[in-house]
Write a protein that holds these residues in place. Sequence first.
Motif, short mmCIF file in Angstrom:
data_model
loop_
_atom_site.label_atom_id
_atom_site.label_comp_id
_atom_site.label_asym_id
_atom_site.label_seq_id
_atom_site.Cartn_x
_atom_site.Cartn_y
_atom_site.Cartn_z
N SER A 100 -37.78 -1.67 -11.55
CA SER A 100 -37.65 -2.25 -10.31
C SER A 100 -38.41 -1.86 -9.31
CB SER A 100 -36.11 -1.91 -10.12
OG SER A 100 -35.80 -2.50 -8.51
N PRO A 101 -39.06 -2.76 -8.42
CA PRO A 101 -39.93 -2.20 -7.59
C PRO A 101 -39.32 -1.35 -6.61
CG PRO A 101 -39.36 -4.48 -7.14
CD PRO A 101 -39.00 -3.99 -8.44
N PHE A 102 -37.95 -1.29 -6.35
CA PHE A 102 -37.33 -0.39 -5.51
C PHE A 102 -37.07 0.82 -6.24
CE2 PHE A 102 -35.68 -4.56 -5.12
CZ PHE A 102 -36.39 -4.93 -3.72
N GLU A 103 -37.22 1.11 -7.54
CA GLU A 103 -37.11 2.33 -8.32
C GLU A 103 -35.64 2.82 -8.35
OE1 GLU A 103 -39.68 5.33 -6.97
OE2 GLU A 103 -41.54 4.07 -7.73
N TYR A 104 -34.97 2.09 -8.16
CA TYR A 104 -33.59 2.19 -8.22
C TYR A 104 -32.53 0.81 -8.10
CZ TYR A 104 -32.72 0.86 -3.10
OH TYR A 104 -32.79 0.37 -1.94
N VAL A 105 -31.37 0.75 -9.01
CA VAL A 105 -30.64 -0.64 -9.17
C VAL A 105 -30.18 -0.92 -7.73
CG1 VAL A 105 -28.57 -1.27 -9.88
CG2 VAL A 105 -29.74 0.10 -11.33
N SER A 106 -30.30 -1.96 -7.41
CA SER A 106 -29.85 -2.71 -6.02
C SER A 106 -29.17 -3.84 -6.16
CB SER A 106 -31.31 -2.88 -5.44
OG SER A 106 -32.14 -3.85 -6.07
N PHE A 107 -28.62 -4.51 -5.16
CA PHE A 107 -27.96 -5.89 -5.13
C PHE A 107 -28.54 -6.66 -4.19
CE2 PHE A 107 -23.56 -3.54 -5.79
CZ PHE A 107 -23.25 -4.39 -7.17
N SER A 108 -28.81 -8.14 -4.70
CA SER A 108 -29.00 -9.16 -3.96
C SER A 108 -27.45 -9.78 -3.54
CB SER A 108 -29.61 -10.17 -4.52
OG SER A 108 -31.28 -9.61 -4.70
N ILE A 109 -27.52 -10.33 -2.23
CA ILE A 109 -25.85 -10.51 -1.71
C ILE A 109 -26.38 -11.97 -0.87
CG2 ILE A 109 -24.16 -10.09 -0.54
CD1 ILE A 109 -24.93 -6.80 -0.71
N GLY A 110 -25.54 -12.96 -1.34
CA GLY A 110 -25.31 -14.23 -0.48
C GLY A 110 -23.81 -14.36 0.29
N GLY A 111 -24.01 -14.79 1.33
CA GLY A 111 -22.63 -14.85 2.03
C GLY A 111 -22.09 -16.37 2.40
N ALA A 112 -20.82 -16.76 2.61
CA ALA A 112 -20.46 -17.71 3.08
C ALA A 112 -19.18 -17.57 4.10
CB ALA A 112 -19.86 -18.59 2.03
N LEU A 113 -19.13 -18.41 4.86
CA LEU A 113 -18.27 -17.89 5.95
C LEU A 113 -17.60 -19.32 6.42
CD1 LEU A 113 -16.54 -15.80 7.95
CD2 LEU A 113 -18.29 -16.22 9.68
N SER A 114 -16.18 -19.20 6.29
CA SER A 114 -15.51 -20.39 6.87
C SER A 114 -14.81 -20.08 8.23
CB SER A 114 -14.49 -21.23 6.00
OG SER A 114 -13.71 -22.11 6.81
N HIS A 115 -14.99 -20.66 9.30
CA HIS A 115 -14.33 -20.61 10.50
C HIS A 115 -13.68 -21.84 10.91
CE1 HIS A 115 -17.81 -22.67 12.51
NE2 HIS A 115 -18.60 -22.03 11.76
N THR A 116 -13.30 -22.61 10.03
CA THR A 116 -12.61 -23.85 10.41
C THR A 116 -11.11 -23.44 10.86
OG1 THR A 116 -13.88 -24.93 8.48
CG2 THR A 116 -11.89 -26.00 9.18
N LYS A 117 -10.56 -24.18 11.61
CA LYS A 117 -9.40 -24.10 12.28
C LYS A 117 -8.30 -24.95 11.77
CE LYS A 117 -10.51 -20.59 14.58
NZ LYS A 117 -9.88 -19.26 14.42
#
Length: 311
Positions: free
Chosen positions: A258-275
């Motif tokens: 890995s270019p970071f030289e350690y194990v890492s996460f990629s994270i994607g988010g989603a948010l619903s603010h529907t009422k």
Amino acid sequence: MPLDLKPLSDSKILVVDDDLLMRKVMGTILKDICNVDVLSDSTQVMDYCISGVPPDLILLDVHMPKINGLEVCKQLRELKAMNDVPIIFVTASVEVKSQNECWEAGGSDFISKPIAPSTLVHRVKAHLLNKARLEQLQKLTYKDSLTGLYNRHYLNEHSEAIVKQVKRLNESIGFLMLDLDFFKRFNDLYGHQAGDECLRDAADAIVESLKRPQDVAVRYGGEEFLIILPYTDLTGLQHVAENILSNIKKKNIKHAESPFEYVSFSIGGALSHTKSCEYSLEAMIKIADENLYEAKRLGKNQFVMLNALDV
């Protein structure tokens, strides 16, 4: 297979009664078999159960000022974390109508006043043992055997109910989709046994980042994870994602490929603010997955939240 049940002494009971003498009596009777917390104000029960680890059992007086025990029980049963917690009503009434009201409110049992110590002890022990057995069976059914997180079976069975409950309360809900960066290279370089250990450490980093009992972490498949965060706004979603990135870095799992030289996460988010509009679990997971893909495209080891869901 024998069930590995936790000892009763590790259980926590909440006693709710505005009568000081009754609180002392029940606390004294039960102190030798479990941990006992007491509340005199029924309006504090919801906050108590939401803010920390829920109790294993509640002893609840029916006739309480401000909010009676029946209403408190109905409110508690709206919380997913309280669905399987036994609620035993303490009542001076032996009328059939009063007993029916206890059952209809969601009570698990009731004990009549004046309380017989042996009856109280045996009822509490029986409900705690039943709850421990249920938890262990749920663990065998709904937990991933490698990481200890929830599995896809749990997601399929329970996630829609979580979404519907949040929507019913007009609250927002956040999702995070996570993927370990360069995990195939890690497996190829270090072997599958090291890969399994890496997945366990990654799951630990996720659990360490979740502070609320209602948050749900799922091993979605392979090296991919899904987190459901009910009652969460954008700030909360970002905070959890940043904590996960920080905690996996602290694990310092070496990764020479890995270019970071350690194990890492990629994270994607989603948010619903529907009422008031309809929204679905599938739609939120899709958006979180798209943002995860974008995090990968932008160089990995980061959180991306390009859009929210508001349909």
